[in-house]
Design a protein around this motif. Sequence first.
Motif, PDB file in Angstrom:
ATOM      1  N   SER A 101      45.586  25.948  18.939  1.00  0.00           N
ATOM      2  CA  SER A 101      46.697  25.077  19.018  1.00  0.00           C
ATOM      3  C   SER A 101      48.008  25.764  18.565  1.00  0.00           C
ATOM      4  O   SER A 101      49.092  25.541  19.057  1.00  0.00           O
ATOM      5  CB  SER A 101      46.411  23.716  18.521  1.00  0.00           C
ATOM      6  N   ARG A 102      48.011  26.297  17.429  1.00  0.00           N
ATOM      7  CA  ARG A 102      49.103  26.979  16.773  1.00  0.00           C
ATOM      8  C   ARG A 102      49.631  28.078  17.536  1.00  0.00           C
ATOM      9  O   ARG A 102      50.868  28.309  17.902  1.00  0.00           O
ATOM     10  CB  ARG A 102      49.019  27.421  15.383  1.00  0.00           C
ATOM     11  N   GLU A 134      36.312  23.777  14.575  1.00  0.00           N
ATOM     12  CA  GLU A 134      37.483  23.462  14.021  1.00  0.00           C
ATOM     13  C   GLU A 134      38.678  24.302  13.725  1.00  0.00           C
ATOM     14  O   GLU A 134      39.687  24.076  14.040  1.00  0.00           O
ATOM     15  CB  GLU A 134      37.373  22.482  12.725  1.00  0.00           C
ATOM     16  N   ALA A 188      44.473  27.470   5.832  1.00  0.00           N
ATOM     17  CA  ALA A 188      42.984  26.836   6.118  1.00  0.00           C
ATOM     18  C   ALA A 188      42.260  27.728   5.270  1.00  0.00           C
ATOM     19  O   ALA A 188      42.159  29.037   5.448  1.00  0.00           O
ATOM     20  CB  ALA A 188      42.713  26.783   7.618  1.00  0.00           C
ATOM     21  N   ILE A 200      39.642  23.851   6.129  1.00  0.00           N
ATOM     22  CA  ILE A 200      38.834  23.835   7.293  1.00  0.00           C
ATOM     23  C   ILE A 200      37.539  24.196   6.859  1.00  0.00           C
ATOM     24  O   ILE A 200      37.317  25.320   6.439  1.00  0.00           O
ATOM     25  CB  ILE A 200      39.537  24.411   8.626  1.00  0.00           C
ATOM     26  N   SER A 229      39.894  25.745  17.098  1.00  0.00           N
ATOM     27  CA  SER A 229      40.784  24.757  17.759  1.00  0.00           C
ATOM     28  C   SER A 229      42.139  24.804  17.027  1.00  0.00           C
ATOM     29  O   SER A 229      43.366  24.738  17.678  1.00  0.00           O
ATOM     30  CB  SER A 229      40.294  23.464  17.411  1.00  0.00           C
ATOM     31  N   TRP A 230      41.966  24.723  15.530  1.00  0.00           N
ATOM     32  CA  TRP A 230      43.572  24.832  14.841  1.00  0.00           C
ATOM     33  C   TRP A 230      44.259  26.126  15.102  1.00  0.00           C
ATOM     34  O   TRP A 230      45.255  26.006  15.322  1.00  0.00           O
ATOM     35  CB  TRP A 230      42.902  24.775  13.202  1.00  0.00           C
ATOM     36  N   SER A 231      43.652  27.267  15.332  1.00  0.00           N
ATOM     37  CA  SER A 231      44.169  28.417  15.542  1.00  0.00           C
ATOM     38  C   SER A 231      44.845  28.413  16.897  1.00  0.00           C
ATOM     39  O   SER A 231      45.755  28.795  17.099  1.00  0.00           O
ATOM     40  CB  SER A 231      43.438  29.678  15.351  1.00  0.00           C
ATOM     41  N   LYS A 238      50.686  25.579   6.859  1.00  0.00           N
ATOM     42  CA  LYS A 238      49.552  25.359   6.862  1.00  0.00           C
ATOM     43  C   LYS A 238      48.451  26.505   6.314  1.00  0.00           C
ATOM     44  O   LYS A 238      48.887  27.654   6.527  1.00  0.00           O
ATOM     45  CB  LYS A 238      48.893  25.163   8.432  1.00  0.00           C
TER      46      LYS A 238
END
Lengths: 310, 310
Positions: B26-27, B19, B113, B14, B22-24, B111
């Motif tokens: 959502s997890r 972004e 990043a 990432i 958002s990734w964090s 995952k």
Amino acid sequence: MAAAEEGGGGMAVIRDKGEMRSWSRSRRKAGGGLALVPTMGYLHRGHLSLVEEAKKRAQFAVVSIYVNPGQFAPTEDLDSYPSDLQGTSVGWRRWGSMPSSAPPTFTTMGKAAALEGKLVSCVEDRGGEGAGHETWIRVERLEKGLCGSSRPVFFRGVATVVAKLFNIVEPDVVVFGKKDYQQWRIIRRMVRDLDFAIDVVGLEVVREIDGLAMSSRNVLLSPTERQQALSISESLLKAKVAVENGETSCEGLKASVTWSITQAGGRVDYAEIVDQENLGVVKRIRSPVVFCVAAWFGKVRLIDNVEISL
Amino acid sequence: MAAAEEGGGGMAVIRDKGEMRSWSRSRRKAGGGLALVPTMGYLHRGHLSLVEEAKKRAQFAVVSIYVNPGQFAPTEDLDSYPSDLQGTSVGWRRWGSMPSSAPPTFTTMGKAAALEGKLVSCVEDRGGEGAGHETWIRVERLEKGLCGSSRPVFFRGVATVVAKLFNIVEPDVVVFGKKDYQQWRIIRRMVRDLDFAIDVVGLEVVREIDGLAMSSRNVLLSPTERQQALSISESLLKAKVAVENGETSCEGLKASVTWSITQAGGRVDYAEIVDQENLGVVKRIRSPVVFCVAAWFGKVRLIDNVEISL
């Protein structure tokens, strides 16, 4: 403080950092946005406008109440600063008795949480949880000048405590009043520079009917001083009109405001015209500026400002 | 950089702050804890131990790769600092080819990043998104002494960028190596003082088989310097044994380490015995200390330390 724990209108009073964060996270997890209004207590109608804005911008509002020793120098008025920390709900009750100005939404406010002072203290020599605090945030250019000149530790104290509140409350939006213009710019810059995921909103100065900017310190003014203090807002308004009529030289504008305040019996700390963005001193007005004043009336130091956008 | 976007073992790369956040989120919303390993790239096996720990402590691990200009003084080795930012996945591939040391969990890593440098830049004179940066975090006592003496802007750069990473990645846990002992203590203090809701974990120094502390800078050593550099870890180990055998006077211990490194061809920047918690200089050992060394071999500055807990 069992009474305060209840509050009114569905308000909750939270006094513990961990509890505050859990409260915020559960609300945000459910999808509701969260707005923070940081205050030093002694809430007045100016604060109410901030809360109203917070409620427009997010599903939940949190009001923090904390008189921050970290932003008062040893010579300043921490001890005399009006405080109702002993009863955090007093301010809310005061609003509850202002039917004409309090919007109906106020009493049906979903949740409001107040953090109390000692839990976020960061002044090491007071001991307790803040003991040993040594981390300070400085916004190096914006903190200079204006209030930063006469109050050298003020803004590092503000920025540091606000960052702590951000990390405890984890809001999506934070609402400040532009009466503390330099503070508002500093927090905006800090949020941008440190990548806090927070929208910083600034609201216009809220004034008494005669023009005096609302402040928790106004109650400390004698009736005479209260009257004299009107010279600030009146002279600032005149300056704004003069600029709108074509005046561009700051020297005369500043002299005029200083003269008006001094004539009324005040003592000017500063009267400065600065760029709205970077707060740099302006000599000739060619772009949006803000005219900022700090002045003493008796033992009370008041600040006020007007934005002048050409 | 499409290739890097794929990575190996389910890794995502990432490069955008929004972004990443958002990734964090959502997890974390899904309930999985998230651990961050901040690095300056050029990953070696020492970093791998940090990632392993991160994966033990949280469901998701994020490795940031950022050579932070904000922590290098103009005279320092920013330009020569080994970097593989042009291919952020190189380090991961290197691990993938180390079957003996890489745990099976590594290749099945859910995952990971990587944030890339320019997006979190905070050095104003480089322009771009970081232009105008003026907010700095200082941990005022801990940043003094040791590396802070010879690298005066180092720790404000570290603290500031780590705070930015915290606000972008929003981790629950962050893992640092104790090879950078002062850095680890500073970040722990910053997290406590600013109320970040993050657990700061410090891992023991990871060493080559002959004792040299792993460092991205080791590749810059000539074969002769590489051999000479062993004097650091060897002399520190001797000092530790001496203390365990009853030596308490720091003067002799420091003289001995300095002598050994100098004899080997190194130039000592500092050799200091300090309190493990507050990093205050200790003259006589009565409580847990850490013996910290920085020394030059040719143009390469290396650091190492041993904790000595009585």
